[in-house]
Design a protein around this motif. Structure first.
Motif, PDB file in Angstrom:
ATOM      1  N   ALA A   1      22.400 -16.017  -6.928  1.00 61.85           N
ATOM      2  CA  ALA A   1      22.613 -16.560  -5.833  1.00 61.85           C
ATOM      3  C   ALA A   1      24.077 -17.010  -5.682  1.00 61.85           C
ATOM      4  CB  ALA A   1      22.089 -17.952  -5.816  1.00 61.85           C
ATOM      5  N   TRP A   2      25.021 -17.163  -6.622  1.00 66.56           N
ATOM      6  CA  TRP A   2      26.427 -17.280  -6.534  1.00 66.56           C
ATOM      7  C   TRP A   2      27.106 -15.950  -6.110  1.00 66.56           C
ATOM      8  CZ3 TRP A   2      30.598 -14.815  -9.354  1.00 66.56           C
ATOM      9  CH2 TRP A   2      31.735 -15.620  -9.040  1.00 66.56           C
ATOM     10  N   PHE A   3      26.591 -14.845  -6.567  1.00 65.88           N
ATOM     11  CA  PHE A   3      27.022 -13.611  -6.230  1.00 65.88           C
ATOM     12  C   PHE A   3      26.912 -13.335  -4.787  1.00 65.88           C
ATOM     13  CE2 PHE A   3      26.721  -8.574  -7.508  1.00 65.88           C
ATOM     14  CZ  PHE A   3      28.051  -8.438  -6.918  1.00 65.88           C
ATOM     15  N   ARG A   4      25.549 -13.672  -4.382  1.00 66.54           N
ATOM     16  CA  ARG A   4      25.335 -13.571  -2.743  1.00 66.54           C
ATOM     17  C   ARG A   4      26.225 -14.380  -2.049  1.00 66.54           C
ATOM     18  NH1 ARG A   4      24.066 -17.269   0.721  1.00 66.54           N
ATOM     19  NH2 ARG A   4      22.370 -18.112  -0.548  1.00 66.54           N
ATOM     20  N   ARG A   5      26.644 -15.623  -2.562  1.00 67.54           N
ATOM     21  CA  ARG A   5      27.451 -16.548  -1.792  1.00 67.54           C
ATOM     22  C   ARG A   5      28.756 -15.880  -1.894  1.00 67.54           C
ATOM     23  NH1 ARG A   5      24.824 -20.501  -4.537  1.00 67.54           N
ATOM     24  NH2 ARG A   5      26.435 -20.880  -6.125  1.00 67.54           N
ATOM     25  N   ILE A   6      29.354 -15.270  -2.617  1.00 67.59           N
ATOM     26  CA  ILE A   6      30.821 -14.690  -2.683  1.00 67.59           C
ATOM     27  C   ILE A   6      30.900 -13.489  -1.975  1.00 67.59           C
ATOM     28  CG2 ILE A   6      31.336 -15.805  -5.003  1.00 67.59           C
ATOM     29  CD1 ILE A   6      31.571 -12.914  -6.124  1.00 67.59           C
ATOM     30  N   ILE A   7      29.698 -12.923  -1.919  1.00 66.77           N
ATOM     31  CA  ILE A   7      29.625 -11.586  -0.865  1.00 66.77           C
ATOM     32  C   ILE A   7      29.786 -12.077   0.415  1.00 66.77           C
ATOM     33  CG2 ILE A   7      28.354  -9.573  -0.351  1.00 66.77           C
ATOM     34  CD1 ILE A   7      27.376  -9.206  -3.041  1.00 66.77           C
ATOM     35  N   ASP A   8      29.106 -13.029   0.821  1.00 64.47           N
ATOM     36  CA  ASP A   8      28.846 -13.495   2.067  1.00 64.47           C
ATOM     37  C   ASP A   8      30.526 -14.036   2.611  1.00 64.47           C
ATOM     38  OD1 ASP A   8      26.523 -12.779   2.328  1.00 64.47           O
ATOM     39  OD2 ASP A   8      25.427 -14.819   2.390  1.00 64.47           O
ATOM     40  N   ALA A   9      30.897 -14.786   1.721  1.00 68.57           N
ATOM     41  CA  ALA A   9      32.158 -15.337   1.926  1.00 68.57           C
ATOM     42  C   ALA A   9      33.237 -14.289   2.276  1.00 68.57           C
ATOM     43  CB  ALA A   9      32.581 -16.281   1.085  1.00 68.57           C
ATOM     44  N   SER A  10      33.129 -13.268   1.465  1.00 63.69           N
ATOM     45  CA  SER A  10      34.230 -12.118   1.649  1.00 63.69           C
ATOM     46  C   SER A  10      33.894 -11.448   2.800  1.00 63.69           C
ATOM     47  CB  SER A  10      34.280 -11.050   0.407  1.00 63.69           C
ATOM     48  OG  SER A  10      34.938 -10.121   0.650  1.00 63.69           O
ATOM     49  N   ALA A  11      32.647 -11.164   3.300  1.00 68.82           N
ATOM     50  CA  ALA A  11      32.239 -10.502   4.519  1.00 68.82           C
ATOM     51  C   ALA A  11      32.929 -11.306   5.833  1.00 68.82           C
ATOM     52  CB  ALA A  11      30.730 -10.587   4.643  1.00 68.82           C
ATOM     53  N   ARG A  12      32.794 -12.640   5.663  1.00 65.87           N
ATOM     54  CA  ARG A  12      33.488 -13.704   6.729  1.00 65.87           C
ATOM     55  C   ARG A  12      34.910 -13.282   6.918  1.00 65.87           C
ATOM     56  NH1 ARG A  12      29.843 -17.453   4.199  1.00 65.87           N
ATOM     57  NH2 ARG A  12      27.924 -17.577   5.465  1.00 65.87           N
ATOM     58  N   THR A  13      35.390 -12.995   5.768  1.00 63.73           N
ATOM     59  CA  THR A  13      36.837 -12.961   5.847  1.00 63.73           C
ATOM     60  C   THR A  13      37.465 -11.700   6.845  1.00 63.73           C
ATOM     61  OG1 THR A  13      37.223 -11.818   3.845  1.00 63.73           O
ATOM     62  CG2 THR A  13      37.310 -14.427   4.005  1.00 63.73           C
ATOM     63  N   HIS A  14      36.398 -10.724   6.729  1.00 65.15           N
ATOM     64  CA  HIS A  14      36.644  -9.528   7.364  1.00 65.15           C
ATOM     65  C   HIS A  14      35.735  -9.435   8.737  1.00 65.15           C
ATOM     66  CE1 HIS A  14      37.558  -8.296   3.235  1.00 65.15           C
ATOM     67  NE2 HIS A  14      38.458  -7.349   3.786  1.00 65.15           N
ATOM     68  N   GLY A  15      35.424 -10.567   9.300  1.00 64.02           N
ATOM     69  CA  GLY A  15      34.767 -10.680  10.848  1.00 64.02           C
ATOM     70  C   GLY A  15      33.360 -10.202  10.705  1.00 64.02           C
ATOM     71  N   ILE A  16      32.600 -10.284   9.469  1.00 67.45           N
ATOM     72  CA  ILE A  16      31.300 -10.020   9.422  1.00 67.45           C
ATOM     73  C   ILE A  16      30.361 -11.242   9.453  1.00 67.45           C
ATOM     74  CG2 ILE A  16      29.524  -8.908   8.313  1.00 67.45           C
ATOM     75  CD1 ILE A  16      31.755  -6.712   7.396  1.00 67.45           C
ATOM     76  N   ASP A  17      29.468 -11.676  10.222  1.00 68.67           N
ATOM     77  CA  ASP A  17      28.386 -12.640  10.185  1.00 68.67           C
ATOM     78  C   ASP A  17      27.188 -12.169   9.007  1.00 68.67           C
ATOM     79  OD1 ASP A  17      26.636 -14.670  10.482  1.00 68.67           O
ATOM     80  OD2 ASP A  17      26.500 -14.329  12.479  1.00 68.67           O
ATOM     81  N   PRO A  18      27.180 -12.683   7.893  1.00 66.33           N
ATOM     82  CA  PRO A  18      26.229 -12.180   7.112  1.00 66.33           C
ATOM     83  C   PRO A  18      24.724 -12.536   7.544  1.00 66.33           C
ATOM     84  CG  PRO A  18      27.725 -13.685   5.974  1.00 66.33           C
ATOM     85  CD  PRO A  18      28.164 -13.800   7.294  1.00 66.33           C
ATOM     86  N   ASP A  19      24.646 -13.362   8.566  1.00 66.00           N
ATOM     87  CA  ASP A  19      23.163 -13.540   8.942  1.00 66.00           C
ATOM     88  C   ASP A  19      22.742 -12.652   9.819  1.00 66.00           C
ATOM     89  OD1 ASP A  19      23.108 -16.302   7.811  1.00 66.00           O
ATOM     90  OD2 ASP A  19      23.984 -17.249   9.309  1.00 66.00           O
ATOM     91  N   THR A  20      23.835 -11.871  10.490  1.00 63.15           N
ATOM     92  CA  THR A  20      23.575 -10.647  11.141  1.00 63.15           C
ATOM     93  C   THR A  20      23.792  -9.065  10.766  1.00 63.15           C
ATOM     94  OG1 THR A  20      25.496 -10.961  12.483  1.00 63.15           O
ATOM     95  CG2 THR A  20      23.728 -12.138  13.171  1.00 63.15           C
ATOM     96  N   ALA A  21      24.319  -9.063   9.501  1.00 63.79           N
ATOM     97  CA  ALA A  21      24.685  -8.046   8.749  1.00 63.79           C
ATOM     98  C   ALA A  21      23.426  -7.017   8.775  1.00 63.79           C
ATOM     99  CB  ALA A  21      25.276  -8.282   7.455  1.00 63.79           C
ATOM    100  N   THR A  22      23.747  -5.705   8.940  1.00 61.90           N
ATOM    101  CA  THR A  22      22.726  -4.777   8.663  1.00 61.90           C
ATOM    102  C   THR A  22      23.061  -3.688   7.971  1.00 61.90           C
ATOM    103  OG1 THR A  22      23.561  -3.668  10.845  1.00 61.90           O
ATOM    104  CG2 THR A  22      21.600  -5.239  11.142  1.00 61.90           C
ATOM    105  N   TRP A  23      22.309  -2.597   7.636  1.00 63.60           N
ATOM    106  CA  TRP A  23      22.357  -1.673   6.431  1.00 63.60           C
ATOM    107  C   TRP A  23      23.056  -0.433   7.417  1.00 63.60           C
ATOM    108  CZ3 TRP A  23      22.309  -1.529   1.548  1.00 63.60           C
ATOM    109  CH2 TRP A  23      22.431  -0.454   0.816  1.00 63.60           C
ATOM    110  N   GLN A  24      24.392  -0.586   7.442  1.00 64.35           N
ATOM    111  CA  GLN A  24      25.254   0.298   8.195  1.00 64.35           C
ATOM    112  C   GLN A  24      26.510   0.215   7.748  1.00 64.35           C
ATOM    113  OE1 GLN A  24      25.025  -0.872  12.372  1.00 64.35           O
ATOM    114  NE2 GLN A  24      26.646  -2.187  12.031  1.00 64.35           N
TER     115      GLN A  24
END
Length: 267
Positions: free
Chosen positions: A244-267
């Motif tokens: 769960a912690w790993f998933r949270r740090i991935i999501d937080a890093s994605a946000r710093t790059h303008g990616i919404d983790p809730d809408t991220a897709t396999w692309q």
């Protein structure tokens, strides 16, 4: 050029059929003076004598073993030419080409096997490299699930060029990352911090051993790490709650790059 009746020689079409050479090639050889028909009918058609056909036969043989037309001309017309030497040199080139083709064939065999199997290691090698928890059926399961995807093709291309030593390096890098993740969690590293973001980037680099991983794809993987029982068990065996912690740090890093983790897709 002497005149002749049709019975005195063979037409271009007849020679083409007899020698398996295209009419276009015969015309080209005629134009460059390599093999010209010796006779011509009253109607102006070119005819090849028996001697012409013999010369053409030699040209075909020399061409099949790889001699260029200029070299063939020397072999046929220069009485001082070292024909045996030319053929020996050509034999050396053929041997080198055969060696290249054999290596290419072996590479193609490995590529085909990698696309079909994924991991080109014996069961014993897999256990030694990936540890006792490794299930040798996992690559086959992955092939059935992902075999038609671009990522499987990329993985197979990487796998085809790897032996046990290369896979050991991948395994070691993965183990080092797992330890670093556990240590960071113990140290209270916060999602979104420079230390956490650095670990997320390190994960992308390590995972690129399998196929290129975009940040959106990494977000999808983070969710899988937490939700899939097999992945969650792996990470939680390192530290309780690490998945769960790993998933949270991935999501937080994605946000710093303008990616919404809730809408991220396999692309």
């Amino acid at each position: 050029m002497p005149d002749a009746t049709d019975a005195d020689g063979l037409t271009v079409g007849q020679v083409s059929t007899r020698l398996g050479v295209t009419v276009r090639a015969l015309h080209h050889w005629d134009e460059i003076g390599l093999a010209r028909p010796s006779l011509r009918t009253a109607a102006g058609y070119r005819l090849y004598t028996a001697g012409d056909v013999e010369r053409l036969h030699r040209i075909v043989v020399y061409r099949e073993i790889g001699l260029g037309l200029d070299r063939i001309r020397i072999v046929l017309d220069d009485s001082t030419a070292d024909v045996a030497g030319a053929l020996r040199a050509q034999r050396t080139q053929v041997a080198e080409r055969i060696d290249r083709l054999e290596r290419l064939s072996a590479g193609l065999d490995r590529m085909i096997e990698a696309h079909e199997r994924g991991l080109l290691l014996t069961v014993e090698q897999q256990a030694a490299i990936f540890g006792p928890r490794w299930d040798p059926d996992w690559p086959a399961q992955a092939r059935r699930r992902y075999g038609e995807t671009t990522q499987w093709q990329q993985y197979a291309e990487r796998s085809a060029s790897r032996g046990p030593e290369e896979w050991q390096a991948v395994s070691d890098a993965t183990a080092d990352l797992d330890r670093a993740l556990g240590d960071a969690m113990d140290a209270g590293v916060a999602p979104g911090s420079p230390e956490a973001n650095q670990l997320v980037e390190r994960h992308r680099e390590v995972f690129a051993s399998y196929f290129p991983l975009t940040r959106q794809m990494q977000v999808c993987l983070g969710r899988t790490f937490e939700a899939d029982p097999g992945f969650a068990a792996h990470y939680d065996s390192i530290r309780t709650g690490l998945a769960a912690w790993f998933r949270r740090i991935i999501d937080a890093s994605a946000r710093t790059h303008g990616i919404d983790p809730d809408t991220a897709t396999w692309q």
